[in-house]
Design a protein around this motif. Sequence first.
Motif, mmCIF file in Angstrom:
data_model
loop_
_atom_site.group_PDB
_atom_site.id
_atom_site.type_symbol
_atom_site.label_atom_id
_atom_site.label_comp_id
_atom_site.label_asym_id
_atom_site.label_seq_id
_atom_site.Cartn_x
_atom_site.Cartn_y
_atom_site.Cartn_z
ATOM 1 N N LEU A 59 51.222 21.063 8.644
ATOM 2 C CA LEU A 59 52.625 21.018 9.060
ATOM 3 C C LEU A 59 53.244 22.346 8.658
ATOM 4 O O LEU A 59 53.092 22.788 7.511
ATOM 5 C CB LEU A 59 53.364 19.866 8.388
ATOM 6 C CG LEU A 59 52.770 18.459 8.554
ATOM 7 C CD1 LEU A 59 53.634 17.434 7.836
ATOM 8 C CD2 LEU A 59 52.640 18.096 10.027
ATOM 9 N N CYS A 60 53.949 22.983 9.575
ATOM 10 C CA CYS A 60 54.353 24.364 9.355
ATOM 11 C C CYS A 60 55.813 24.593 9.735
ATOM 12 O O CYS A 60 56.290 24.075 10.743
ATOM 13 C CB CYS A 60 53.442 25.260 10.196
ATOM 14 S SG CYS A 60 53.735 27.021 9.998
ATOM 15 N N ALA A 61 56.534 25.373 8.915
ATOM 16 C CA ALA A 61 57.899 25.796 9.234
ATOM 17 C C ALA A 61 58.154 27.142 8.563
ATOM 18 O O ALA A 61 57.681 27.398 7.456
ATOM 19 C CB ALA A 61 58.920 24.771 8.746
ATOM 20 N N LYS A 62 58.912 27.997 9.221
ATOM 21 C CA LYS A 62 59.205 29.313 8.655
ATOM 22 C C LYS A 62 60.379 29.233 7.691
ATOM 23 O O LYS A 62 61.289 28.421 7.861
ATOM 24 C CB LYS A 62 59.488 30.337 9.753
ATOM 25 C CG LYS A 62 60.844 30.237 10.425
ATOM 26 C CD LYS A 62 60.970 31.303 11.502
ATOM 27 C CE LYS A 62 62.377 31.362 12.089
ATOM 28 N NZ LYS A 62 63.338 32.075 11.245
ATOM 29 N N LEU A 168 66.538 24.470 9.300
ATOM 30 C CA LEU A 168 66.275 23.048 9.530
ATOM 31 C C LEU A 168 64.797 22.707 9.416
ATOM 32 O O LEU A 168 64.439 21.635 8.924
ATOM 33 C CB LEU A 168 66.791 22.626 10.913
ATOM 34 C CG LEU A 168 68.256 22.203 10.993
ATOM 35 C CD1 LEU A 168 68.638 21.941 12.446
ATOM 36 C CD2 LEU A 168 68.521 20.970 10.144
ATOM 37 N N GLY A 169 63.931 23.595 9.889
ATOM 38 C CA GLY A 169 62.499 23.325 9.807
ATOM 39 C C GLY A 169 62.048 23.122 8.376
ATOM 40 O O GLY A 169 61.250 22.227 8.077
ATOM 41 N N VAL A 170 62.569 23.948 7.465
ATOM 42 C CA VAL A 170 62.231 23.815 6.038
ATOM 43 C C VAL A 170 62.757 22.491 5.495
ATOM 44 O O VAL A 170 62.044 21.778 4.774
ATOM 45 C CB VAL A 170 62.809 24.997 5.234
ATOM 46 C CG1 VAL A 170 62.574 24.794 3.744
ATOM 47 C CG2 VAL A 170 62.163 26.302 5.685
ATOM 48 N N ALA A 171 64.006 22.148 5.840
ATOM 49 C CA ALA A 171 64.590 20.889 5.358
ATOM 50 C C ALA A 171 63.782 19.687 5.839
ATOM 51 O O ALA A 171 63.546 18.735 5.087
ATOM 52 C CB ALA A 171 66.042 20.770 5.820
ATOM 53 N N ILE A 172 63.348 19.721 7.091
ATOM 54 C CA ILE A 172 62.557 18.618 7.657
ATOM 55 C C ILE A 172 61.204 18.522 6.948
ATOM 56 O O ILE A 172 60.742 17.430 6.600
ATOM 57 C CB ILE A 172 62.379 18.806 9.169
ATOM 58 C CG1 ILE A 172 63.717 18.609 9.885
ATOM 59 C CG2 ILE A 172 61.321 17.847 9.727
ATOM 60 C CD1 ILE A 172 63.728 19.071 11.321
#
Length: 329
Positions: A59-62, A168-172
């Motif tokens: 699972l990946c987010a910048k 938001l990607g990090v928070a998710i």
Amino acid sequence: MIGILKEICAIPTAPGMENGILDHIEKNHAKDLECSYDGMGNLTVIKRCGKENAKKLLLCAKTDAEGLIVNYIEENGYLRVTKLGSPSAVSMAYTKVISDKGVCGYVVPEKGADIKDADIAKLYVDIGASSRKDAEKVVSPGDVLAAEPSVCEITCGRSGGNGAASRLGVAILIDILDNVKADNADIYFSFTVQGSLMNRGAKTASFDIQPDRCICVDICESFDTIGANKRGEAVLGDGAVILAKTADFCADPLLRENAENTAKKNDIKYKTCVYPEKTAAASFLSSCGKGVQTCVVAVPARNIGSGAEIFDMKDAENVSKLICAMINE
């Protein structure tokens, strides 16, 4: 999840200035878990299922947002800057910025510059110095400058702020990390760096982990703004967006179908959309090694890349619910 977003929006971040947010994640959300950093600086948190030869899910987010970097100090103490990523002069003008050394300043257009047409070369940063000698005491060429992030709850369950949607990607990912169990596969949560620089961090993350499947968490343009070119159906409040295709990526058909079926089965609101002009970290993640089954699940947002990014937290929650449901199947 809004609480998590407020936590990380208190931490300025830009390419090369991600240590603060990565330290926060490791200390506050992964202190009892297996953590590692690769040579690029990506933080990976691992939840293992305990099974021998277990499959790997990435699972990946910048973690970064677009920023500036100092390239010259004028005799009068003003800082000349260039881009980190592709921030526009319009979005950066009159913005408060913070350096990687903690120095604050404001981005100002040159006198007489037409802000609608100005490029970054016609902006400078005023840190209050009266001479180059004064400025050199606290800054130097190569210092990274991040726009001060903010988030505010507005009406109808929506939130907005400077760079809030970009985080938001990090928070998710943190929300999933805090709540999901690894029962069927080892789960690798990769918080990547330098996403604004052609998704550089995502390249090394996938190569290092060699996953069997990957789900990339992202944001995407909402088509409900005034004057928007109606090229898709994604709007605020309509749930998670499953990206079928971007400019440089096509979702794995089986994983995309799995995401759509899981959403239907669990009554999770979603749309499937095509974004022909958007680039995605998934392009690099999917082409690593022998290839990786990859899909992108995103949150629609208005005014991406500006100080007025607006989004619906229910959409973010639906992204988290969908990915958790996919993991638990």
